[in-house]
Every structure is written in structure tokens, then in C-alpha cells.
Design a protein around this motif. Structure first.
Motif, PDB file in Angstrom:
ATOM      1  N   MET A  65       0.849  -1.187   0.000  1.00  0.00           N
ATOM      2  CA  MET A  65       0.000   0.000   0.000  1.00  0.00           C
ATOM      3  C   MET A  65       0.886   1.239   0.000  1.00  0.00           C
ATOM      4  O   MET A  65       1.926   1.260   0.640  1.00  0.00           O
ATOM      5  N   ASP A  66       0.463   2.261  -0.738  1.00  0.00           N
ATOM      6  CA  ASP A  66       1.195   3.526  -0.752  1.00  0.00           C
ATOM      7  C   ASP A  66       0.179   4.627  -1.032  1.00  0.00           C
ATOM      8  O   ASP A  66      -0.295   4.768  -2.154  1.00  0.00           O
ATOM      9  N   ASN A  67      -0.194   5.364   0.022  1.00  0.00           N
ATOM     10  CA  ASN A  67      -1.184   6.427  -0.140  1.00  0.00           C
ATOM     11  C   ASN A  67      -0.874   7.567   0.833  1.00  0.00           C
ATOM     12  O   ASN A  67       0.226   7.647   1.369  1.00  0.00           O
ATOM     13  N   ASN A  68      -1.844   8.435   1.098  1.00  0.00           N
ATOM     14  CA  ASN A  68      -1.640   9.584   1.988  1.00  0.00           C
ATOM     15  C   ASN A  68      -1.337   9.183   3.430  1.00  0.00           C
ATOM     16  O   ASN A  68      -0.791   9.972   4.196  1.00  0.00           O
ATOM     17  N   TYR A  69      -1.719   7.968   3.828  1.00  0.00           N
ATOM     18  CA  TYR A  69      -1.508   7.519   5.210  1.00  0.00           C
ATOM     19  C   TYR A  69      -0.137   6.883   5.416  1.00  0.00           C
ATOM     20  O   TYR A  69       0.254   6.612   6.532  1.00  0.00           O
ATOM     21  N   GLY A  70       0.560   6.598   4.346  1.00  0.00           N
ATOM     22  CA  GLY A  70       1.886   6.000   4.466  1.00  0.00           C
ATOM     23  C   GLY A  70       2.099   4.894   3.466  1.00  0.00           C
ATOM     24  O   GLY A  70       1.311   4.668   2.553  1.00  0.00           O
ATOM     25  N   ARG A  71       3.189   4.196   3.667  1.00  0.00           N
ATOM     26  CA  ARG A  71       3.586   3.118   2.772  1.00  0.00           C
ATOM     27  C   ARG A  71       3.733   1.842   3.591  1.00  0.00           C
ATOM     28  O   ARG A  71       4.363   1.848   4.655  1.00  0.00           O
ATOM     29  N   VAL A  72       3.199   0.738   3.087  1.00  0.00           N
ATOM     30  CA  VAL A  72       3.327  -0.562   3.739  1.00  0.00           C
ATOM     31  C   VAL A  72       4.053  -1.508   2.784  1.00  0.00           C
ATOM     32  O   VAL A  72       3.607  -1.719   1.655  1.00  0.00           O
ATOM     33  N   ASP A  73       5.173  -2.032   3.248  1.00  0.00           N
ATOM     34  CA  ASP A  73       5.934  -3.024   2.492  1.00  0.00           C
ATOM     35  C   ASP A  73       5.857  -4.349   3.230  1.00  0.00           C
ATOM     36  O   ASP A  73       5.863  -4.388   4.468  1.00  0.00           O
ATOM     37  N   GLY A  74       5.795  -5.439   2.491  1.00  0.00           N
ATOM     38  CA  GLY A  74       5.714  -6.764   3.085  1.00  0.00           C
ATOM     39  C   GLY A  74       6.755  -7.697   2.507  1.00  0.00           C
ATOM     40  O   GLY A  74       7.263  -7.489   1.402  1.00  0.00           O
ATOM     41  N   GLN A  75       7.053  -8.730   3.277  1.00  0.00           N
ATOM     42  CA  GLN A  75       8.024  -9.729   2.845  1.00  0.00           C
ATOM     43  C   GLN A  75       7.648 -11.070   3.453  1.00  0.00           C
ATOM     44  O   GLN A  75       7.221 -11.142   4.603  1.00  0.00           O
ATOM     45  N   TRP A  98       5.680  -0.300   8.001  1.00  0.00           N
ATOM     46  CA  TRP A  98       4.859   0.866   7.689  1.00  0.00           C
ATOM     47  C   TRP A  98       5.708   2.109   7.904  1.00  0.00           C
ATOM     48  O   TRP A  98       6.370   2.253   8.933  1.00  0.00           O
ATOM     49  N   THR A  99       5.691   3.009   6.921  1.00  0.00           N
ATOM     50  CA  THR A  99       6.410   4.270   7.024  1.00  0.00           C
ATOM     51  C   THR A  99       5.447   5.389   6.692  1.00  0.00           C
ATOM     52  O   THR A  99       4.822   5.381   5.625  1.00  0.00           O
ATOM     53  N   SER A 101       4.555   9.886   7.369  1.00  0.00           N
ATOM     54  CA  SER A 101       5.247  11.173   7.390  1.00  0.00           C
ATOM     55  C   SER A 101       5.808  11.513   8.770  1.00  0.00           C
ATOM     56  O   SER A 101       6.753  12.279   8.881  1.00  0.00           O
ATOM     57  N   ARG A 102       5.245  10.959   9.840  1.00  0.00           N
ATOM     58  CA  ARG A 102       5.707  11.288  11.197  1.00  0.00           C
ATOM     59  C   ARG A 102       6.306  10.104  11.942  1.00  0.00           C
ATOM     60  O   ARG A 102       6.602  10.207  13.130  1.00  0.00           O
ATOM     61  N   GLY A 103       6.485   8.962  11.261  1.00  0.00           N
ATOM     62  CA  GLY A 103       7.064   7.826  11.959  1.00  0.00           C
ATOM     63  C   GLY A 103       6.932   6.551  11.171  1.00  0.00           C
ATOM     64  O   GLY A 103       6.669   6.560   9.965  1.00  0.00           O
ATOM     65  N   GLY A 104       7.091   5.442  11.875  1.00  0.00           N
ATOM     66  CA  GLY A 104       7.004   4.149  11.226  1.00  0.00           C
ATOM     67  C   GLY A 104       6.919   3.035  12.244  1.00  0.00           C
ATOM     68  O   GLY A 104       7.097   3.238  13.446  1.00  0.00           O
TER      69      GLY A 104
END
Length: 168
Positions: A65-75, A98-99, A101-104
Motif C-alpha cells: 500500500m502507498d497512499n496519503n496515510y503511508g507506505r506498507v511493504d511486506g516480505q 509501515w512508514t 510522514s511522522r514515523g514508522g
């Protein structure tokens, strides 16, 4: 003359010793291969883990997922380790990152047959931004081992905050 000969021979041996030791030191290298497949990447890795033996890993990683709420990468990955005293080990695991704008945050789970499941989670972020150069950041972590020879272990966790000021 004998003193000079002994001194030269001692000096030659002292200089030669470190060179012989340096030749036996090899840098540990892993063989890694990655190939784009669809929206993600299939990867393979062969190497020597710190515990010894030889380990192979194969897996898939990609953006979920990559939108206004952040980016989620999986493995997701499978591992096989050979050459250990207790015999070969097989494991399966996965990771979500999850990354924003203010953290991850990240969660990592690894199950190894006969040794149980290891769960690790970390989070970090900006608690308060005073101005563009001053902020308070927070972080935290949690890990726990489930199952295996020692049974369920007590959780290990920690939290903290950092005051950060950039001077220009």
C-alpha cells in the motif's frame, strides 16, 4: 655479528607473523540474487550465519500500500540451514513495515521448526514538533519467543523518548 643476525631474524619473523594471520582472515560474503516479478521482487540468498553452517533463503517482497496515510511493504521468506550440530533447521517468516510522514513501525515473525516462533515489533515517531528544528521523538520495541525448547519466554520490551534540536 651474532647479535645483529639474531636481531634481523627476530625482526623478520615478527613482521611475517601478522602477514600470515591476515591471509587467513576472509570477509564473510553472502550471495544474493533478486529479480522483479510483477509488482514485487523474488529474492534468494546463500550465506553463512553467525551460528555456523550454511543457510539458504528464498522469498518475495513488495509494496502492499502507498497512499496519503503511508507506505506498507511486506516480505515472506523460507529458510533452510544445514551443518548445525542439532541437524538441519527449516524456518518460515514474514515482515511488515509501515512508514508514514511522522514515523514508522515494523513487525517481524519467524518460525523455526523445533525452536518456536520469534515475534519482534518496533515503532518510532514524532510525538511533538515545536518548530522545524525542534521536536520530541518516541520509540518502542517488543520481542518474545513462543514455543521451542525453553517454552514461552517472558516478553522483552523497551520505550523511550528523544529531544532533538538542530542548530543552524
Amino acid at each position: 655479528m651474532k647479535t645483529v643476525s639474531v636481531l634481523v631474524l627476530s625482526l623478520a619473523l615478527a613482521c611475517a607473523q601478522p602477514l600470515a594471520e591476515e591471509q587467513n582472515i576472509r570477509e564473510r560474503r553472502d550471495i544474493i540474487h533478486e529479480r522483479k516479478v510483477g509488482d514485487g521482487t523474488v529474492f534468494g540468498k546463500l550465506g553463512v550465519p553467525e551460528t555456523g553452517g550454511a543457510q539458504g533463503m528464498v522469498g518475495y517482497k513488495g509494496n502492499l500500500m502507498d497512499n496519503n496515510y503511508g507506505r506498507v511493504d511486506g516480505q515472506a521468506h523460507l529458510t533452510r540451514t544445514l551443518g548445525l550440530p542439532g541437524g538441519p533447521q527449516t524456518g518460515a517468516g514474514g515482515r511488515l513495515d509501515w512508514t508514514g510522514s511522522r514515523g514508522g513501525a515494523s513487525v517481524d515473525v519467524m518460525h523455526t521448526r523445533g525452536l518456536g516462533t520469534q515475534l519482534d515489533a518496533q515503532a518510532r515517531g514524532t510525538i511533538h514538533q515545536f518548530d522545524r528544528n525542534t521536536k520530541i521523538e518516541g520509540y518502542g520495541g517488543y520481542s518474545q519467543q513462543f514455543g521451542g525448547p525453553g517454552g514461552r519466554q517472558r516478553p522483552n520490551y523497551g520505550f523511550g523518548a528523544t529531544f532533538r534540536r538542530r542548530f543552524r
